[in-house]
Design a protein around this motif. Structure first.
Motif, mmCIF file in Angstrom:
data_model
loop_
_atom_site.group_PDB
_atom_site.id
_atom_site.type_symbol
_atom_site.label_atom_id
_atom_site.label_comp_id
_atom_site.label_asym_id
_atom_site.label_seq_id
_atom_site.Cartn_x
_atom_site.Cartn_y
_atom_site.Cartn_z
ATOM 1 N N ARG A 56 0.858 -1.178 0.000
ATOM 2 C CA ARG A 56 0.000 0.000 0.000
ATOM 3 C C ARG A 56 0.898 1.234 0.000
ATOM 4 N NH1 ARG A 56 -2.943 -3.296 -1.327
ATOM 5 N NH2 ARG A 56 -4.966 -3.932 -0.469
ATOM 6 N N LEU A 109 -0.015 4.074 6.988
ATOM 7 C CA LEU A 109 -0.411 2.974 6.116
ATOM 8 C C LEU A 109 -0.652 1.699 6.920
ATOM 9 C CD1 LEU A 109 2.075 3.620 3.162
ATOM 10 C CD2 LEU A 109 -0.423 3.781 3.047
ATOM 11 N N HIS A 121 -4.324 -0.193 6.968
ATOM 12 C CA HIS A 121 -4.494 -1.404 6.162
ATOM 13 C C HIS A 121 -4.187 -2.709 6.890
ATOM 14 C CE1 HIS A 121 -5.144 1.096 2.635
ATOM 15 N NE2 HIS A 121 -4.064 1.796 2.950
ATOM 16 N N TRP A 122 -3.596 -2.656 8.060
ATOM 17 C CA TRP A 122 -3.301 -3.895 8.791
ATOM 18 C C TRP A 122 -4.504 -4.291 9.632
ATOM 19 C CZ3 TRP A 122 -1.204 -4.371 14.194
ATOM 20 C CH2 TRP A 122 -0.898 -5.698 14.501
ATOM 21 N N LYS A 123 -4.910 -5.551 9.512
ATOM 22 C CA LYS A 123 -6.109 -6.046 10.202
ATOM 23 C C LYS A 123 -5.787 -6.859 11.452
ATOM 24 C CE LYS A 123 -8.457 -4.268 6.829
ATOM 25 N NZ LYS A 123 -9.149 -2.975 7.015
#
Length: 421
Positions: A308, A329, A333-335
């Motif tokens: 990303r 980022l 975007h990290w789950k």
């Protein structure tokens, strides 16, 4: 027509677009033709700075990096516009696409200038015919003016293109070096900045001719290997080829590291990103580059890889700014899944001396004042180790993994760049 070309040497063109950003805006809005136009950051504020301006504005004394208030004082009817970088990028791509219709040997060096090797293009006319055709085609199809230098090497072609602006075509041969270049102030020479000119003045080198006849030992002591290179240029010598892939060399600079164990600890991951960001920052500063885009790579325990990126408002080179962009980022975007590998990449690199930041005058000065400090810190880290100066919590080697220094994955992204072209 072949006799118009040298038997052994090369014919190099340097195409330099005139007042590129302003010219693109005028091409989009022909009603601006013939008017004083300037592109500036923070156009609503008195403290904005001029990024570039049309030649009509220059006639009033308006200059690049001039404070907006001063520019308006010199030219009260100045038309000031915000920069539209996406528009300039599209115009640049169209410009280089046109240049490649003449030869495949086209080397972009910035958004608005490039070199062409036309040594074997004699079937298309004389060098002057080709230069004239390029200039007229850019003016007719894109409504963009340019100046062109014609010479046996890149340095002389660059010097030639600067001699007549706008819409100039200049031929500069090696026999012209002594009568034309040598009397010029050394600060007018391509590759010699203000600080280098000041250093050269300390050993009584004030003109390009002085540099051409300079003492090799003195020049090396003063400027290192660059002293020898500049002396060669001053004598008209430059063996660099026109390399279509050269601009891709520093398209991106990145580091990645495989963790010692898969981690879902946000604090640990953040510290790894901080370390990687510091390494990337040091590398791009060593190359005098700035980044317009920061990318984060995440590789999960199942080996699924996600990248990303974050486009930046202004080009940066500071560790903390790269880290902040990469950290955002991660948060976005990290789950929460365990991560096996992390990577940080500085993309869309540009040379520092080609970059103009959309900053007000005071921010511009503040950024400039940080430069000496950053250079000292980089020197200390290089000499005594990267842990000699640090911010925040020191991460353990165990978390970083055995590949402590990270691995460059610049080539991975270069392949992606070529796929996008």
């Amino acid at each position: 027509m072949k006799e118009m070309y040298p038997k052994n040497g090369k014919v190099i063109l340097h195409v330099d677009m005139n007042s590129f950003y302003a010219s693109v805006e005028i091409a989009y809005d022909p009603s601006l033709q013939g008017k004083p136009v300037a592109i500036a950051g923070n156009v609503e504020e008195r403290k904005g700075i001029i990024i570039t301006c049309s030649y009509e504005a220059r006639a009033f004394g308006v200059k690049t990096t001039m404070p907006l208030w001063e520019a308006k004082r010199k030219c009260p009817h100045l038309i000031v516009m915000k920069p539209n970088f996406e528009r300039y990028r599209k115009a640049s791509l169209a410009m280089f696409e046109l240049l490649r219709t003449y030869t495949d040997l086209v080397e972009p060096v910035s958004i608005d200038e490039g070199y062409l090797d036309i040594t074997n293009c004699y079937e298309k006319g004389s060098p002057l015919d080709i230069a004239t055709s390029i200039q007229q085609s850019l003016q007719k199809t894109l409504l963009l003016p340019c100046s062109i230098g014609i010479a046996p090497n890149k340095f002389l072609a660059k010097m030639a293109s600067n001699m007549k602006k706008p819409l100039g075509i200049t031929v500069l041969r090696k026999r012209d070096v002594q009568p034309i270049l040598w009397p010029m102030a050394v600060g007018k020479m391509h590759g010699v900045g203000e600080k280098t000119a000041e250093k050269l003045a300390t050993i009584h080198i004030n003109t390009i001719g002085d540099l051409a006849k300079g003492n090799d030992v003195q020049l090396k002591q003063l400027l290192g290997i660059n002293g020898e290179r500049l002396k060669q240029r001053a004598n008209g010598q430059d063996n660099r080829p026109v390399d279509p892939d050269a601009i891709s060399e520093f398209k991106s600079i990145g580091n990645s590291t495989t963790l010692a164990y898969d981690s879902a600890d946000e604090n640990e991951l953040t510290e790894v990103i901080k370390r990687l960001s510091s390494s990337v920052g040091s590398r791009i500063r060593r190359k005098d580059m700035l980044t317009n885009n920061v990318q984060l790579m995440l590789r999960y325990s199942d080996r699924k890889t996600v990248t990303r990126s974050r486009k930046l408002d202004n080009p940066i080179d500071k560790d903390v700014e790269i880290f902040q962009a990469a950290q955002r980022l991660l948060k976005a975007h990290w789950k929460g899944e365990p991560i096996r590998l992390l990577g940080v990449t500085a993309q869309e690199l540009i040379e520092k001396n080609e970059a103009f930041k959309q900053l007000d005058l005071f921010s511009y000065e503040r950024e400039a004042k940080k430069e000496p400090l950053l250079k000292v810190l980089d020197h200390l880290k290089g000499k005594y180790g990267k842990d000699i100066v640090s911010n925040g919590v020191k991460i353990s080697k165990q978390t970083l993994g055995s590949n402590e220094h990270g691995t460059s994955f610049e080539k991975d992204f270069l392949s992606n760049v070529h796929k996008d072209d």
